[in-house]
Design an enzyme around this catalytic site. Structure first.
Site, PDB file in Angstrom:
ATOM      1  N   HIS A 217      -0.884   8.418 -26.520  1.00  0.00           N
ATOM      2  CA  HIS A 217      -1.468   7.084 -26.669  1.00  0.00           C
ATOM      3  C   HIS A 217      -1.305   6.290 -25.378  1.00  0.00           C
ATOM      4  O   HIS A 217      -2.251   5.679 -24.874  1.00  0.00           O
ATOM      5  CB  HIS A 217      -0.766   6.326 -27.802  1.00  0.00           C
ATOM      6  CG  HIS A 217      -1.125   6.808 -29.165  1.00  0.00           C
ATOM      7  ND1 HIS A 217      -0.888   6.062 -30.297  1.00  0.00           N
ATOM      8  CD2 HIS A 217      -1.691   7.953 -29.603  1.00  0.00           C
ATOM      9  CE1 HIS A 217      -1.288   6.730 -31.367  1.00  0.00           C
ATOM     10  NE2 HIS A 217      -1.781   7.884 -30.967  1.00  0.00           N
ATOM     11  N   TYR A 290      -3.399  20.780 -29.243  1.00  0.00           N
ATOM     12  CA  TYR A 290      -4.419  19.848 -29.735  1.00  0.00           C
ATOM     13  C   TYR A 290      -4.311  18.511 -29.022  1.00  0.00           C
ATOM     14  O   TYR A 290      -5.311  17.922 -28.593  1.00  0.00           O
ATOM     15  CB  TYR A 290      -4.270  19.668 -31.245  1.00  0.00           C
ATOM     16  CG  TYR A 290      -5.272  18.709 -31.861  1.00  0.00           C
ATOM     17  CD1 TYR A 290      -6.584  19.102 -32.083  1.00  0.00           C
ATOM     18  CD2 TYR A 290      -4.897  17.420 -32.227  1.00  0.00           C
ATOM     19  CE1 TYR A 290      -7.509  18.235 -32.653  1.00  0.00           C
ATOM     20  CE2 TYR A 290      -5.808  16.547 -32.801  1.00  0.00           C
ATOM     21  CZ  TYR A 290      -7.110  16.954 -33.011  1.00  0.00           C
ATOM     22  OH  TYR A 290      -8.019  16.084 -33.575  1.00  0.00           O
ATOM     23  N   TYR A 291      -3.097  18.020 -28.875  1.00  0.00           N
ATOM     24  CA  TYR A 291      -2.908  16.738 -28.197  1.00  0.00           C
ATOM     25  C   TYR A 291      -2.906  16.877 -26.690  1.00  0.00           C
ATOM     26  O   TYR A 291      -3.231  15.926 -25.977  1.00  0.00           O
ATOM     27  CB  TYR A 291      -1.647  16.042 -28.730  1.00  0.00           C
ATOM     28  CG  TYR A 291      -1.993  15.352 -30.015  1.00  0.00           C
ATOM     29  CD1 TYR A 291      -2.638  14.125 -30.016  1.00  0.00           C
ATOM     30  CD2 TYR A 291      -1.781  15.974 -31.236  1.00  0.00           C
ATOM     31  CE1 TYR A 291      -3.034  13.522 -31.190  1.00  0.00           C
ATOM     32  CE2 TYR A 291      -2.178  15.382 -32.415  1.00  0.00           C
ATOM     33  CZ  TYR A 291      -2.800  14.152 -32.388  1.00  0.00           C
ATOM     34  OH  TYR A 291      -3.210  13.560 -33.551  1.00  0.00           O
ATOM     35  N   HIS A 446       4.277  13.957 -33.016  1.00  0.00           N
ATOM     36  CA  HIS A 446       3.310  14.895 -33.602  1.00  0.00           C
ATOM     37  C   HIS A 446       3.937  16.256 -33.905  1.00  0.00           C
ATOM     38  O   HIS A 446       3.242  17.177 -34.308  1.00  0.00           O
ATOM     39  CB  HIS A 446       2.107  15.065 -32.674  1.00  0.00           C
ATOM     40  CG  HIS A 446       1.219  13.867 -32.631  1.00  0.00           C
ATOM     41  ND1 HIS A 446       0.494  13.449 -33.713  1.00  0.00           N
ATOM     42  CD2 HIS A 446       0.960  12.982 -31.625  1.00  0.00           C
ATOM     43  CE1 HIS A 446      -0.191  12.358 -33.383  1.00  0.00           C
ATOM     44  NE2 HIS A 446       0.083  12.063 -32.137  1.00  0.00           N
ATOM     45  N   HIS A 448       6.200  19.303 -35.640  1.00  0.00           N
ATOM     46  CA  HIS A 448       6.514  19.814 -36.968  1.00  0.00           C
ATOM     47  C   HIS A 448       7.898  20.466 -36.948  1.00  0.00           C
ATOM     48  O   HIS A 448       8.379  20.901 -35.904  1.00  0.00           O
ATOM     49  CB  HIS A 448       5.462  20.836 -37.418  1.00  0.00           C
ATOM     50  CG  HIS A 448       4.132  20.231 -37.696  1.00  0.00           C
ATOM     51  ND1 HIS A 448       3.069  20.973 -38.173  1.00  0.00           N
ATOM     52  CD2 HIS A 448       3.664  18.964 -37.569  1.00  0.00           C
ATOM     53  CE1 HIS A 448       2.006  20.187 -38.331  1.00  0.00           C
ATOM     54  NE2 HIS A 448       2.349  18.960 -37.961  1.00  0.00           N
ATOM     55  N   ARG A 471      -5.420  15.935 -42.050  1.00  0.00           N
ATOM     56  CA  ARG A 471      -6.204  14.796 -41.587  1.00  0.00           C
ATOM     57  C   ARG A 471      -7.659  15.235 -41.474  1.00  0.00           C
ATOM     58  O   ARG A 471      -7.936  16.365 -41.056  1.00  0.00           O
ATOM     59  CB  ARG A 471      -5.708  14.316 -40.223  1.00  0.00           C
ATOM     60  CG  ARG A 471      -6.480  13.146 -39.637  1.00  0.00           C
ATOM     61  CD  ARG A 471      -5.981  12.791 -38.247  1.00  0.00           C
ATOM     62  NE  ARG A 471      -6.718  11.664 -37.692  1.00  0.00           N
ATOM     63  CZ  ARG A 471      -6.597  11.212 -36.446  1.00  0.00           C
ATOM     64  NH1 ARG A 471      -5.747  11.791 -35.630  1.00  0.00           N
ATOM     65  NH2 ARG A 471      -7.307  10.187 -36.027  1.00  0.00           N
TER      66      ARG A 471
END
Length: 764
Positions: A217, A290-291, A446, A448, A471
């Protein structure tokens, strides 16, 4: 005076010169830029992503660079359609996927493209479109309140969260750069005073909990502030982007909606800190692929702007060129179809065909030494950026310089120093079989709770899956397109993954504060021999008093049609526990030797830690020393063979319990439960074999080739496994658990036979 197309050539030249003079007078006061950088920034817009020199080179090559020409035509058609439909700047009100959210997102994408078209095609309709829309935003932004949706820890104005506001500014800064000289000095002053500077201040100074941390972010926020600062030649904004802000009122206990407020370990913030901490020296980004994919756009696009405007920073050389390494790492984190492995909060199906990876590949090629392997990826993407880097790629392809990007077995370290675990990938052949072993750090908010988990692929098909996120991104009907509650109660929990669970409790109790302090330790990564590749890691903190070591071996044996995997999980504990080891397989059950029972009514497996989301479809006990399960998926047969004892319970599970809104996929699982155990070894093989054609209706080689799998030795120092195939051939694998040195000599007696070898393991 506005230049229009029917003026004569002399007036056009004179007007253009006046605009350039005006720009130089407005911006000449900056004392901090080097003379060469000042020249670029003050006198040569565009200079951010596409440069003036790049524009001239593009124009000189148009019509002779097929992939660039095709990309340009596609963008032109898209933008022309939008221009024809008119400008719409609605008052914001929706979550992700809602109309206003989607409209503003489309606007910033189109603005960036329209700016580029203006530069390349010299058609002022594109500049006028950008100018007119920007002034609509300027008129609205002056009185725009905080977004009405209250879910985010940092609400935006145009969007429900500052993250998306930052997306807007990253793209729009590029559009502004492209039409900078088209605008009058008065127009630029109005936009900068009423729109761009307030926008940059809002997402940074007014939202430090969003801006001043280590997270994807914040990277978007840093890039947004920095890029508009570069266009405006605003040194204060550039410094703020690079090094963050000082804000004494920042709440150290603030929480974000992703699970934790992530601060820098050394108190630093900004773009440079976000380059330092989340990236390992290998280019792995700790939040997962993914991020990493999502963050690559602001990382690379801002880096390109810095390289063009402030080359003295040498941003692409920072931390041993980690940004360029990260592109290579990310491409290696994809399957044979280019889809990224869904580690942590990862959406399945995201791939290197995304716009972020088109950007990453082009920029990495342009600034990273023109590596020909990247050209083969660009060729598959069939799309390039309409800028200097896209032109470089297009020319490389035109000149036939592309070579295959060969993804091989690789170990990617995690952590800023590369010492916080990692991800080991074993590949055989041309991605005929790919194993992904996760022994990484927590992965920020994020992450796990799944230490020592793995997933398995054949070509682009999942054999054993990692669930990914819960999601429906940008689908408004599903929670506004945001993370759903089951992401925390299921996807992040250990039971959702192919790894060991002790006493139905997730690793680190499923608590971020604990998990973020620990990481697994690599014990061995040996891929020198493609026919036997080994990765092994230890986890000592997931359960206090319990040590887990998982060893995964990819073996190509001449008696087997395809490579198979040997999976060894050795557990040592101070206490007696229940251990669960699930395998989430993809496909239709063909055969099992388990004597199981089903119930008329499905019941959930447990009450917490993700167990409440599993139905029990069948339950039984291991009736033989080897428990077998075979299934069919995408025309291939697969078999799991596990060394078990009669006390082991076998459960057939199905995801979807406690899910009244059907947010979870109804995928199948096969679980081995071992009760009342302290020290134990779980040993299994996973085979791919045979095929089935629904057209010919022939099933070939549909049975497992494993006749017997046995744990023949287990101690703190060594672990021995025998594998016997249907031909009666027996292979022995022995692992040294204490010393992985290549030079270490070992001697051990198993079943009255002495075995000697040098190195971490023995296989014969």
């Amino acid at each position: 005076m506005r230049i229009v197309s029917n003026y004569n050539t002399l007036i056009i030249i004179i007007s253009t010169l006046l605009i350039f003079i005006s720009c130089a007078e407005d911006k000449v006061s900056s004392p901090t830029l080097s003379s060469s950088a000042s020249e670029i920034s003050n006198n040569a817009h565009p200079s951010l992503i596409i440069t003036s020199a790049g524009v001239e080179k593009i124009k000189a090559n148009l019509g002779s660079i097929p992939i660039f020409d095709a990309s340009l035509e596609a963008v032109k058609n898209e933008v022309d359609t939008e221009i024809a439909s008119g400008i719409e700047v609605p008052i914001p009100k929706d979550f992700s996927g809602g109309y206003t959210h989607t409209r503003h997102k489309k606007n910033f994408l189109i603005l960036q493209k329209a700016g580029i078209l203006y530069q390349i095609l010299d058609d002022q309709k594109y500049a006028k479109y950008v100018r007119d829309m920007l002034f609509q935003y300027e008129a609205m932004y002056k009185t725009l309140p905080i977004h009405p949706q209250t879910r985010s820890y940092a609400r935006g104005k145009l969007f429900w969260q500052c993250l998306n506001d930052s997306n807007w500014l990253v793209y729009v800064s590029q559009a502004y750069d492209c039409i900078y000289n088209y605008l009058t000095a008065e127009e630029r002053e109005t936009l900068e005073k009423n729109l761009f500077r307030p926008f940059a201040d809002f997402i940074s100074i007014e939202n430090p909990q969003f801006y001043n941390r280590i997270h994807n972010h914040s990277t978007w926020g840093n890039a947004a502030v920095g890029m508009i600062g570069l266009v405006m030649n605003d040194e204060e904004l550039i410094e703020r982007a690079l090094y963050g802000i000082k804000h004494d009122g920042l709440d150290p206990n603030a929480k974000d909606n992703d699970g934790g407020f992530i601060k820098s370990k050394d108190g630093k913030a900004g773009f440079i800190a976000n380059l330092e901490e989340p990236f390992s020296p290998d280019g792995y980004y700790t939040e997962g692929p993914y991020y990493q994919r999502y963050a690559m756009y602001p990382f690379l696009i801002f880096a390109e702007g810095l390289q063009n405007v402030k080359p003295e920073l040498k941003i692409f050389q920072h931390k041993d060129s980690v940004l360029l390494k990260s592109v290579d790492a990310l491409l290696n984190l994809s399957d044979a179809d280019g889809e990224f492995f869904p580690l942590n909060d990862g959406q399945k199906g995201m791939s290197y065909f995304s716009r972020e990876l088109v950007t990453a590949v082009d920029i990495a090629y342009h600034y990273g030494g023109h590596h020909p392997g990247l050209l083969s990826i660009a060729e598959k993407q069939n799309n390039v950026l309409l800028d200097d880097s896209g032109l470089s790629v297009a020319l490389g392809l035109k000149n036939g310089e592309a070579k295959p990007f060969n993804k091989k077995s690789i170990n990617l370290s995690d952590g800023s120093d590369g010492k916080q675990g990692g991800v080991g990938i074993l590949r055989y052949g041309n991605e005929d079989m790919t194993l992904v072993f996760k022994y990484a750090a927590q992965g920020l908010s994020h992450g796990h709770y799944d230490k020592l988990s793995f997933s398995l692929y054949e070509k682009g098909d999942e054999i054993l899956q990692d669930y990914g996120l819960v999601r429906f991104v940008n689908i408004e009907q599903k929670g506004g397109g945001n993370y759903l509650q089951a992401n925390s109660s299921w996807a992040k929990q250990t039971i959702a993954h192919n790894t060991l669970i002790q006493n139905e409790t997730s690793h680190f109790e499923g608590k971020y504060e604990i998990g973020s302090k620990h990481f697994s330790e690599l014990y061995l990564f040996d891929v020198a021999n493609e026919a036997i590749q080994v990765v092994s890691a230890k986890e000592n903190n997931a359960y206090p008093g319990t040590q887990m070591q998982r060893t995964l071996v990819m073996i190509k044996d001449e008696n087997f049609e395809k490579p198979y995997v040997l999976d060894l999980m050795q557990v040592t504990s101070n206490t007696t526990n229940q251990y669960d080891l699930p395998y989430y397989f993809m496909g239709q059950v063909i055969k099992t030797n388990v004597d199981y029972k089903t119930h008329q009514t499905l019941k959930k497996l447990g009450g917490a830690n993700g167990y409440e989301h599993l139905y029990v479809e069948g339950i039984g006990n291991a009736s033989e020393e080897n428990t077998k399960l075979s299934w069919l998926n995408h025309g291939n047969f697969y078999s799991l063979t596990s060394a078990t004892n009669k006390a082991d319970q076998i459960l057939f599970t199905r995801i979807g319990a406690n899910d009244p809104e059907f947010n979870l996929r109804r995928d199948a699982g096969f679980m081995i439960r071992r009760k009342n155990s302290k020290n134990t070894v779980f040993a299994s093989t996973i085979e791919s074999h045979g095929s089935y054609s629904p057209v010919s209706e022939f099933a070939l080689n549909s049975n497992s080739n494993i006749a017997d799998l046995e744990v023949v030795f287990s101690s703190e120092e060594y672990m021995g496994i025998s594998i016997t195939d249907l031909n009666g051939s027996t292979r022995l694998f022995i692992m040294s658990n204490k010393d992985a040195s290549k030079e270490k000599n070992h001697t051990i007696k198993i079943n009255n036979i002495m075995h000697q070898w040098t190195g971490a393991y023995y296989f014969k």
